[in-house]
Design a protein around this motif. Structure first.
Motif, PDB file in Angstrom:
ATOM      1  N   MET A   1     -15.068 -36.170 -42.947  1.00 17.92           N
ATOM      2  CA  MET A   1     -16.275 -35.770 -43.649  1.00 17.92           C
ATOM      3  C   MET A   1     -15.901 -34.761 -44.741  1.00 17.92           C
ATOM      4  O   MET A   1     -14.748 -34.360 -44.865  1.00 17.92           O
ATOM      5  CB  MET A   1     -17.259 -35.146 -42.658  1.00 17.92           C
ATOM      6  CG  MET A   1     -17.558 -36.039 -41.452  1.00 17.92           C
ATOM      7  SD  MET A   1     -18.751 -35.324 -40.285  1.00 17.92           S
ATOM      8  CE  MET A   1     -17.840 -33.891 -39.664  1.00 17.92           C
ATOM      9  N   ALA A   2     -16.891 -34.350 -45.540  1.00 16.64           N
ATOM     10  CA  ALA A   2     -16.672 -33.358 -46.589  1.00 16.64           C
ATOM     11  C   ALA A   2     -17.877 -32.433 -46.648  1.00 16.64           C
ATOM     12  O   ALA A   2     -18.981 -32.792 -46.211  1.00 16.64           O
ATOM     13  CB  ALA A   2     -16.444 -34.034 -47.940  1.00 16.64           C
ATOM     14  N   LEU A   3     -17.677 -31.238 -47.203  1.00 16.09           N
ATOM     15  CA  LEU A   3     -18.712 -30.211 -47.175  1.00 16.09           C
ATOM     16  C   LEU A   3     -18.841 -29.540 -48.538  1.00 16.09           C
ATOM     17  O   LEU A   3     -17.840 -29.174 -49.158  1.00 16.09           O
ATOM     18  CB  LEU A   3     -18.357 -29.148 -46.129  1.00 16.09           C
ATOM     19  CG  LEU A   3     -19.328 -27.983 -45.962  1.00 16.09           C
ATOM     20  CD1 LEU A   3     -20.607 -28.447 -45.284  1.00 16.09           C
ATOM     21  CD2 LEU A   3     -18.680 -26.857 -45.156  1.00 16.09           C
ATOM     22  N   ASP A   4     -20.084 -29.362 -48.984  1.00 21.34           N
ATOM     23  CA  ASP A   4     -20.384 -28.602 -50.191  1.00 21.34           C
ATOM     24  C   ASP A   4     -21.539 -27.664 -49.874  1.00 21.34           C
ATOM     25  O   ASP A   4     -22.701 -28.084 -49.814  1.00 21.34           O
ATOM     26  CB  ASP A   4     -20.750 -29.543 -51.343  1.00 21.34           C
ATOM     27  CG  ASP A   4     -21.065 -28.792 -52.635  1.00 21.34           C
ATOM     28  OD1 ASP A   4     -20.902 -27.555 -52.665  1.00 21.34           O
ATOM     29  OD2 ASP A   4     -21.481 -29.440 -53.613  1.00 21.34           O
ATOM     30  N   GLY A   5     -21.225 -26.397 -49.630  1.00 17.46           N
ATOM     31  CA  GLY A   5     -22.264 -25.438 -49.270  1.00 17.46           C
ATOM     32  C   GLY A   5     -22.913 -25.797 -47.950  1.00 17.46           C
ATOM     33  O   GLY A   5     -22.246 -25.924 -46.924  1.00 17.46           O
ATOM     34  N   ASP A   6     -24.238 -25.988 -47.970  1.00 16.64           N
ATOM     35  CA  ASP A   6     -24.966 -26.372 -46.759  1.00 16.64           C
ATOM     36  C   ASP A   6     -25.031 -27.885 -46.570  1.00 16.64           C
ATOM     37  O   ASP A   6     -25.663 -28.357 -45.614  1.00 16.64           O
ATOM     38  CB  ASP A   6     -26.398 -25.825 -46.808  1.00 16.64           C
ATOM     39  CG  ASP A   6     -26.462 -24.329 -46.547  1.00 16.64           C
ATOM     40  OD1 ASP A   6     -25.582 -23.810 -45.832  1.00 16.64           O
ATOM     41  OD2 ASP A   6     -27.390 -23.675 -47.071  1.00 16.64           O
ATOM     42  N   VAL A   7     -24.429 -28.636 -47.464  1.00 19.91           N
ATOM     43  CA  VAL A   7     -24.532 -30.101 -47.419  1.00 19.91           C
ATOM     44  C   VAL A   7     -23.258 -30.700 -46.833  1.00 19.91           C
ATOM     45  O   VAL A   7     -22.165 -30.545 -47.393  1.00 19.91           O
ATOM     46  CB  VAL A   7     -24.791 -30.685 -48.819  1.00 19.91           C
ATOM     47  CG1 VAL A   7     -24.878 -32.211 -48.744  1.00 19.91           C
ATOM     48  CG2 VAL A   7     -26.070 -30.110 -49.409  1.00 19.91           C
ATOM     49  N   LEU A   8     -23.420 -31.378 -45.702  1.00 12.63           N
ATOM     50  CA  LEU A   8     -22.319 -32.087 -45.059  1.00 12.63           C
ATOM     51  C   LEU A   8     -22.419 -33.564 -45.413  1.00 12.63           C
ATOM     52  O   LEU A   8     -23.442 -34.205 -45.159  1.00 12.63           O
ATOM     53  CB  LEU A   8     -22.393 -31.921 -43.540  1.00 12.63           C
ATOM     54  CG  LEU A   8     -21.342 -32.686 -42.717  1.00 12.63           C
ATOM     55  CD1 LEU A   8     -19.948 -32.127 -42.968  1.00 12.63           C
ATOM     56  CD2 LEU A   8     -21.686 -32.638 -41.229  1.00 12.63           C
TER      57      LEU A   8
ATOM     58  N   ALA B   1     -18.436 -31.446 -36.452  1.00 11.26           N
ATOM     59  CA  ALA B   1     -17.601 -32.527 -35.927  1.00 11.26           C
ATOM     60  C   ALA B   1     -18.361 -33.840 -35.985  1.00 11.26           C
ATOM     61  O   ALA B   1     -19.568 -33.887 -35.715  1.00 11.26           O
ATOM     62  CB  ALA B   1     -17.187 -32.234 -34.483  1.00 11.26           C
ATOM     63  N   GLY B   2     -17.657 -34.914 -36.345  1.00  9.86           N
ATOM     64  CA  GLY B   2     -18.235 -36.248 -36.371  1.00  9.86           C
ATOM     65  C   GLY B   2     -17.451 -37.168 -35.460  1.00  9.86           C
ATOM     66  O   GLY B   2     -16.212 -37.150 -35.454  1.00  9.86           O
ATOM     67  N   GLN B   3     -18.142 -37.994 -34.686  1.00  6.36           N
ATOM     68  CA  GLN B   3     -17.527 -38.800 -33.634  1.00  6.36           C
ATOM     69  C   GLN B   3     -17.677 -40.290 -33.923  1.00  6.36           C
ATOM     70  O   GLN B   3     -18.585 -40.714 -34.648  1.00  6.36           O
ATOM     71  CB  GLN B   3     -18.179 -38.449 -32.287  1.00  6.36           C
ATOM     72  CG  GLN B   3     -17.462 -38.981 -31.060  1.00  6.36           C
ATOM     73  CD  GLN B   3     -18.133 -38.527 -29.757  1.00  6.36           C
ATOM     74  OE1 GLN B   3     -19.218 -37.945 -29.770  1.00  6.36           O
ATOM     75  NE2 GLN B   3     -17.491 -38.794 -28.638  1.00  6.36           N
ATOM     76  N   LYS B   4     -16.799 -41.091 -33.329  1.00  5.22           N
ATOM     77  CA  LYS B   4     -16.900 -42.540 -33.473  1.00  5.22           C
ATOM     78  C   LYS B   4     -18.192 -43.096 -32.877  1.00  5.22           C
ATOM     79  O   LYS B   4     -18.578 -44.229 -33.165  1.00  5.22           O
ATOM     80  CB  LYS B   4     -15.690 -43.220 -32.826  1.00  5.22           C
ATOM     81  CG  LYS B   4     -14.435 -43.167 -33.681  1.00  5.22           C
ATOM     82  CD  LYS B   4     -13.180 -43.584 -32.934  1.00  5.22           C
ATOM     83  CE  LYS B   4     -13.267 -44.923 -32.282  1.00  5.22           C
ATOM     84  NZ  LYS B   4     -12.013 -45.315 -31.601  1.00  5.22           N
TER      85      LYS B   4
END
Length: 609
Positions: free
Chosen positions: A462-469, A425-428
């Motif tokens: 946000m976006a995710l590729d494997g272990d990379v956020l 989760a990403g917050q303001k």
């Protein structure tokens, strides 16, 4: 506008001179014919704060042939136009109301049943990873340098374009500010059909999948600015069903719904936070939530509220208006779905009135079965705020006075390379979190990346590729209330530990342009080897997965020769509309003319040279 026929008095009854009537401005007309309902006289009537961000053509359409036709009958066409222009703050001319792109030929308009939906919806998969693999995207990072602009589509009468497109059946489906949903041919941009809603469609379109070999028309799902959720036929554009999930007059549908096993999950947000600027407004009564529908029939199965307790009067403000609480905790984001645990995850916003409760600025796990709150993890306690805090007298401002640290971006359900499930989760506030879904949302790690502020921090996705956020950082300049160094740009974070792998700061290239800022507010999208994100300076950038280097970019803050001879313009990238990849092409909206960002009205389609 919603009906209140008794509030409208005929001109003849008023005995007014026709010439004088014709000269009245939009404000006077609104005061006479509309304010008694939309000023609070009718509980379900959308409030002025909602009307003011509608497109003028949407307002005019409601009066001339829509839900307000009866109530607006005592105004002539010119007066109706003045009201629409007054409320929206935009001029309205005939050419602004029609799309210029050509209609498709019969061949181009044909629905291709062999081309099933590319994704599960806004988040690409059920967990909202926003990762387009090579099979879906038809490209990797190595191919981005070969892209060129193939066509552009001008949204008529728009100053923002924030509905993320969806691809299926050879078509591209997208909503617009004036409430029109378009089915465009994916390859050429010609118009297959158009569907008119009540108000702006600012969320992404979701397409129901179908079985191979089926010729039964699938449905599309989306919501509008004034709180209606729609299902329409993907082949013809015909309405299947429509409903308003909650009676609150400030209800708005911002995030895309999520679709799973025949059920549609619709996040509920509101603009009551704006109405509270009026000291005579009884603040506040809205509760966020997720409405659940039978996707085929449109039967509402229930609402999972983010605040279990119904609002009640808890006191008076300084001018004697009721104070009502608990309220707020809107859901601005698309749920991530976890069928294995029987829950969905959403982030909530701040409370609107005091006292603040324990489910605002939180990540909630809501039961897919009965809608109950399974667990809640609050990140910012005591956050109650509304626009009354930004007025001189601050009458409706809660004593907590912010800091307004919503979770605007959607949660992501992920599995690390070590096999551990986490909720991201990403917050303001500029913080990013990893939570344990099996331990009541216990925080595994948290990382402060940006300064944060009223528009992020982490804003829309946000976006995710494997272990990379991938974490786009806005760090919008909201003034002295949010001090500290701004760190706008793109981050890559290891989801196993919270370690920052790289950070690429966006340098300020605005050179004094009005409403231009360097931060990344819009949702980002990943492909193999890269993440692509649009910034508030109008530039779309591709960042290397390994190093963060910007290796491709496109400046959209300019004019475009659009389909049909129209002129379109790009602006800031904003809202939960990120780039969409499909079979070797990339599609993205540009223009976010709201909340101090550069306006624009263009959909851009890129393909290989």
């Amino acid at each position: 506008m919603v009906g209140c026929a008794s509030a409208f008095v005929s001109m003849a009854a008023l005995g007014a001179d026709a010439g004088v009537e014709a000269e009245r401005d939009g404000a006077a007309l609104y005061g006479q014919y509309c304010e008694s309902c939309h000023g609070g006289g009718v509980a379900k009537a959308p409030q002025l704060s909602l009307l003011e961000i509608m497109a003028p053509s949407s307002i005019l359409r409601a009066m001339q042939g829509g839900v307000m036709q009866t109530q607006a009958a005592n105004m002539n066409a010119a007066e109706q136009q003045r009201v629409a222009e007054y409320l929206s703050g935009q001029s309205l001319t005939e050419e602004h109301m029609q799309a210029s792109a050509p209609a498709c030929s019969a061949e181009r308009a044909a629905f291709d049943y062999s081309a099933r939906p590319d994704t599960r919806g806004w988040g690409v998969n059920a967990g909202n990873a926003r990762m387009f693999d090579e099979a879906t995207a038809g490209m990797t990072a190595d191919d981005l340098g070969e892209l060129e602009l193939k066509w552009s589509f001008a949204f008529p009468g728009a100053v923002r374009a924030r509905s993320q497109p969806a691809i299926a059946g050879g078509a591209l489906y997208v909503g617009s500010q004036d409430g029109t949903v378009y089915a465009l041919d994916r390859e050429t941009g010609c118009i297959r059909w158009q569907f008119s809603t009540v108000a702006e469609v600012r969320n992404g379109i979701v397409v129901a999948d179908w079985q191979s070999g089926s010729t039964e028309a699938p449905l599309l799902y989306f919501g509008d600015l004034v709180g209606n959720v729609y299902a329409i036929n993907a082949v013809t554009g015909a309405l299947a069903w429509r409903d308003r999930p909650d009676d609150h007059p400030s209800l708005t549908l911002t995030a895309s719904p999520a679709l799973h096993e025949g059920k549609l999950y619709v996040p509920l947000s509101s603009l009551e936070v704006t109405a509270a600027a009026d000291p005579e407004y009884a603040c506040c009564t809205f509760r966020g939530g997720v409405a659940v529908y039978d996707a085929q029939s449109g039967d509402k199965l229930g609402i999972s509220y983010t605040i279990a307790e119904a609002p009640r009067v808890v006191g008076k403000n300084a001018v004697g208006t009721d104070r009502i609480a608990p309220s707020g905790s809107p859901v601005w984001n698309t749920p991530s779905l976890d069928p294995a645990r029987g829950v969905m995850y959403v982030g909530t916003g701040e409370n609107y009135s005091s006292p603040a409760n324990d489910t605002s600025d939180a990540i909630l796990a809501l039961s897919l079965e009965d809608g109950s709150i399974v667990w809640s993890q609050q990140m910012t306690a005591g956050d109650a705020w509304n626009m009354g805090c930004e007025t001189e007298d601050r009458i409706n401002c809660p004593p907590e006075d912010g800091p307004d640290y919503d979770f605007g971006a959607a949660t992501i359900l992920a599995t690390t390379s070590e096999g551990r499930d986490v909720v991201l989760a990403g917050q303001k506030s500029g913080e990013v979190f990893a939570l344990d879904p099996d331990k009541g949302g216990e925080i595994i790690w948290r990382k402060k990346l940006g300064r944060g502020g009223i528009q992020g921090g982490v804003h829309f996705g946000m976006a995710l590729d494997g272990d990379v956020l991938y974490v786009p950082m806005s760090d919008f300049d909201g003034g002295a209330r949010w001090p500290g160094e701004a760190l706008p740009g793109m981050y890559a974070v290891d989801i196993r530990s919270g370690e920052v792998l790289w950070f690429t700061k966006t340098e300020d290239q605005c050179e004094g342009r009005e409403f231009c800022q360097p931060g990344l507010s819009a949702a980002a999208s990943a492909i193999e080897g890269a993440v692509v994100g649009g910034a508030m300076d109008g530039v779309l950038r591709a960042y290397s997965r390994d190093t963060g280097e910007v290796f491709w970019q496109f400046d959209s803050a300019r004019e475009f020769s659009a389909l049909g001879g129209a002129t379109a313009r790009g602006g800031s990238f904003g809202g939960a509309s990120g780039p969409v990849f499909s079979n070797g092409m990339m599609f993205v909206n540009s223009g976010y003319g709201i909340y101090f960002h550069m306006p624009g009205n263009v959909l851009l389609a890129f393909g290989p040279r």
